[in-house]
Design an enzyme around this catalytic site. Structure first.
Site, PDB file in Angstrom:
ATOM      1  N   GLU A 131       8.205   2.846   8.449  1.00 22.74           N
ATOM      2  CA  GLU A 131       8.671   3.911   7.568  1.00 22.74           C
ATOM      3  C   GLU A 131      10.112   4.344   7.777  1.00 22.74           C
ATOM      4  OE1 GLU A 131       4.874   6.535   6.686  1.00 22.74           O
ATOM      5  OE2 GLU A 131       4.672   5.305   8.462  1.00 22.74           O
ATOM      6  N   THR A 178       3.337  -6.076   5.927  1.00 23.09           N
ATOM      7  CA  THR A 178       4.226  -5.713   7.024  1.00 23.09           C
ATOM      8  C   THR A 178       4.507  -6.867   7.961  1.00 23.09           C
ATOM      9  OG1 THR A 178       2.304  -5.080   8.325  1.00 23.09           O
ATOM     10  CG2 THR A 178       3.369  -3.346   7.040  1.00 23.09           C
ATOM     11  N   GLY A 219       0.836  -1.211   0.000  1.00 18.14           N
ATOM     12  CA  GLY A 219       0.000   0.000   0.000  1.00 18.14           C
ATOM     13  C   GLY A 219       0.862   1.248   0.000  1.00 18.14           C
ATOM     14  N   VAL A 255       7.975   0.351  12.901  1.00 16.28           N
ATOM     15  CA  VAL A 255       9.127   0.166  12.015  1.00 16.28           C
ATOM     16  C   VAL A 255       8.780   0.339  10.531  1.00 16.28           C
ATOM     17  CG1 VAL A 255      10.341  -1.384  13.601  1.00 16.28           C
ATOM     18  CG2 VAL A 255       8.748  -2.347  11.922  1.00 16.28           C
ATOM     19  N   THR A 273      10.093 -10.160  10.536  1.00 13.76           N
ATOM     20  CA  THR A 273       9.317  -9.233   9.693  1.00 13.76           C
ATOM     21  C   THR A 273       9.733  -7.786   9.940  1.00 13.76           C
ATOM     22  OG1 THR A 273       7.539  -9.438  11.319  1.00 13.76           O
ATOM     23  CG2 THR A 273       7.329 -10.725   9.301  1.00 13.76           C
TER      24      THR A 273
HETATM   25 MO1  MOS Z   1       2.094   5.105   5.082  1.00 12.77          MO
HETATM   26  S1  MOS Z   1       2.648   6.641   3.897  1.00 12.77           S
HETATM   27  O1  MOS Z   1       1.598   5.953   6.427  1.00 12.77           O
HETATM   28  O2  MOS Z   1       1.019   4.106   4.362  1.00 12.77           O
END
Ligand code: MOS
Length: 712
Positions: free
Chosen positions: A669, A472, A244, A667, A599
């Site tokens: 970003e 994620t 996403g 974690v 992960t």
């Molecule tokens: Mo992220 S840019 O907060 O999906």
């Protein structure tokens, strides 16, 4: 089936590497994505996008298309039901009106949705959509993004436009060393592997949407408001999501599918093509950023100024807050940071992995490297000298700030101490070699969420939460968190996510997903254990406890709360072709408690790899003549692929959030933050030339040449 790398021990499951609980389903193809779930009577919609960048729709020649094989309907502004878009949604912002399709005849950008052709098959819909003739009254467009636009305005977004303290003029006057430079980053796109896809259908007065999104409760709530429905009358399901990165919220495909399902009273699926995603799914705005640093000879900052300009559309104000990181990272006698936008005839930008921090850290952390060079001190020492005691502008205490611990550990493992600081002196055949470093930070927040946990008579548990696993590993992390809270093994816990019927929950965004949902799962699990202690036996329907973290989150507001990190990169620059190759990267992070090392590492290295991509490859190019993209596809928009990615390592230092029940910060970003700057700084170290414009393309490297001591 799940495979714990280490079986359940007395230390619990959180912190122990665990493969994805849905991993087997994904690799065997059993996991189904939104665009491939079968429905009886399914019809297929194909979006038609504008071919002019500004103007009005004069007519939609739907007659000939309606006569084509299989075509059921052509929806456009002349016949579509009304949609509401004037409201504030769950995240405190209005929806992008680009999603409220077919409501008027104005065209504000190239790639604006103007019609939906619905047919029995996807192929028939596409054929008819490509044949549909739309006449426009075209007007001159303006897509010219550059520094110094007189119509740029200061703009609030998720933060105030301006933050300042102290006397900037006095601080500048008293600075022995001044660095004043402009940095630019291009338009960049999310490009998740799975395109946006939604199927809408009415089921006895209830609207059901199978979708690919970052928050089912969020999307359900927005769609309820858009279609003036009771919130309980909309259900959104999104079980597996192929990426996403900020692009998967309420978008044209869901709304178009609902409109068509309403008109036809049949299930309708709308899938975006890769090319359509370039104008319908949001993107990261280009930025032009000016950083001015004033310092004492030893590097201690007197002045920190960061002015960041981004673009937005004429229909929606989105601010890419590049000046944000400066407010957190370094102390100075005087601070002035500003985010500004200019409205152009382009699609609306949106959140994209580390919005603000990703481009902002490129400018700020490059500028710091330049200042270190001017002062003749090591870049890590420069950061040590400017480490703040508290939030540099807010004055709030930090809820943990382990930036220097990251640099110490990173420097040790990367071999920084042996680095010769002189640029342009390491040669290996036709390659020039260099290393660079940069700091990273990302806000650590949480969103209100609800969860239920049910104990079954067979000793297993079911967790239900409107979480989204966009790749994620959130589903697995929640399984581990629940197992520890319930004092059981992960194998006894089923975590069900991706369904708005599970109740309100935060989104998979802002690095807040796993943290927000874990909080709710912990609260419900604790409550359940207390209840079970008072229960003689578990009835067939089980015992269920429910949580809502809305009030508990207030505790977070008392401190500045961020993850931090130190990025290191080694590059080789081909002096014959201008090609930059990253040879190795190391990122050390202080990002709260790590729930699942497997992960989490994947998230961090994924961000760092995107940093390689951002530094060297990614750039969406617009043709000034048409206002549209040149080559909006994965053949022309290069993202880092295996051949571009060398040894990339991520690790972390101890860092537990004191106010979080699990200790999590997030974690998702921070891995991309600072990564491009570390690479750009390494390119300078290799070549002796600063590259202040991303991406660092071969032609730019060749044009700039080299200026090292060894090449003088
Ligand atoms: Mo992220 S840019 O907060 O999906």
């Amino acid at each position: 089936m799940t495979t714990a790398i280490r079986p359940k021990t007395s230390v619990g499951s959180v912190g122990v590497a665990h493969t994805r609980v849905e991993g087997r389903d994904k690799v065997t193809g059993a996991a189904r994505y939104a665009g491939e779930i079968p429905f009886t009577e399914l019809a297929h919609g194909w979006l038609v996008l504008s071919t002019v960048a500004r103007g009005r729709i004069r007519s939609v020649e739907d007659g000939p298309v309606l006569a084509m094989p299989g075509v059921l309907a052509v929806l456009h502004h002349g016949n579509a039901p009304r949609v509401e878009s004037d409201f504030i949604g769950m995240l405190g912002v209005p929806p992008d009106p680009t999603a409220a399709v077919f409501q008027h005849d104005r065209v504000p950008c190239l790639g604006w949705p103007v019609a939906l052709v619905v047919a029995e098959t996807s192929e028939q819909a596409r054929e008819a959509a490509e044949a549909l003739v739309v006449h426009y009254e075209q007007e001159p467009h303006d897509i010219d993004f550059h520094a110094g636009r007189p119509d740029a305005v200061e703009a609030d977004g998720t933060m105030p436009a301006v933050a300042q303290k102290g006397d900037a003029a006095a601080a500048l006057a008293s600075s022995a060393v001044v660095l004043d430079a402009e940095y630019t980053t291009p338009e960049e796109h999310h490009n998740p592997m799975e395109p946006h896809a939604a199927t809408a259908r009415w089921d006895e007065g209830r609207l059901e949407i199978v979708d690919s999104n970052q928050g089912t409760a969020w999307v359900a709530g927005e769609l309820a408001m858009m279609f003036s429905l009771d919130p309980g009358a909309v259900r959104v399901v999104s079980e597996h999501i192929g990426g996403g990165f900020g692009s998967k919220g309420v978008r044209a495909h869901q709304v178009a599918a609902v409109l068509a399902a309403t008109v036809l009273q049949r299930p309708v699926r709308v899938v975006m093509t890769r090319r359509q995603m370039f104008s319908l799914a949001g993107y990261r705005s280009p930025t032009t950023q000016r950083v001015r640093l004033g310092a004492d000879p030893d590097g201690r900052l007197r002045l920190l100024e960061h002015d960041s300009l981004s673009q937005t559309s004429t229909v929606y104000r989105f601010v890419e807050p590049g000046a944000g990181p400066a407010r957190v990272m370094y102390d100075a006698d005087a601070h002035r940071t500003v985010n500004r936008v200019v409205e152009l005839d382009v699609p609306s930008p949106t959140w994209m992995r580390a919005p603000g921090e990703a481009p902002g850290s490129f400018a700020l952390e490059s500028a710091f490297d330049e200042l270190a060079e001017k002062c003749g001190i090591d870049p890590i020492v420069l950061r040590e000298r400017n480490e703040p005691e508290a939030g540099p502008v807010s004055g709030l205490p930090f809820a943990g700030r382990n930036l220097l611990a990251c640099f110490r550990e990173g420097a040790r493992r990367f071999g920084w101490a042996e680095r010769d600081p002189r640029p342009g002196v390491r040669r290996e055949g036709r390659w020039l070699l260099g290393t660079g470093t940069a700091a990273a930070s990302f806000h650590a927040g949480a969103l209100p969420s609800t969860a239920t946990v049910t104990a079954h008579p067979d000793g297993t548990f079911t967790v239900r939460i409107g979480a989204a696993d966009i790749g994620t590993g959130a589903r697995t992390a929640l399984t581990l968190v629940a197992a520890d809270a319930l004092e059981t093994e992960p194998e006894r816990v089923r975590v069900r996510i991706g369904d708005s019927d599970f109740g309100p929950a935060g989104i998979a965004g802002g690095s807040m997903g796993t943290r927000s949902w874990s909080w709710a799962v912990m609260a419900a699990a604790r409550d359940l254990r207390e209840r079970l202690a008072l229960t003689a036996g578990i009835p067939p329907e089980g015992v269920t406890a429910r949580s809502d973290t809305t009030d508990a989150l207030a505790a977070l507001a008392q401190r500045e709360r961020h993850s931090f990190g130190a990025q290191f990169a080694e590059v080789a620059v081909d002096t014959a072709t201008g090609e930059v190759r990253v040879r190795r990267m190391l990122g050390i992070f202080a990002a709260g408690r790590i729930v699942n090392p497997l992960t989490a590492r994947n998230q961090l290295t994924g961000g760092m790899i995107w940093g390689i991509s951002m530094a060297l490859h990614e750039e969406a190019v617009r043709d000034p003549a048409t206002g549209g993209h040149v080559g909006p596809d994965l053949a022309n928009y290069h993202v880092a692929a295996h051949a571009d990615v060398p040894r990339v390592e991520a690790d972390w230092v101890e860092d537990t959030d004191p106010d979080d029940p699990v200790g999590i910060k997030g974690v998702g970003e921070i891995g991309i933050v600072g990564a491009a700057a570390a690479i750009a700084n390494a390119v300078w170290h290799a070549t002796g030339v600063r590259h202040r414009a991303l991406p660092i393309r071969p032609d730019r490297v060749l044009a700039a040449g080299t200026r090292g001591a060894g090449n003088a």
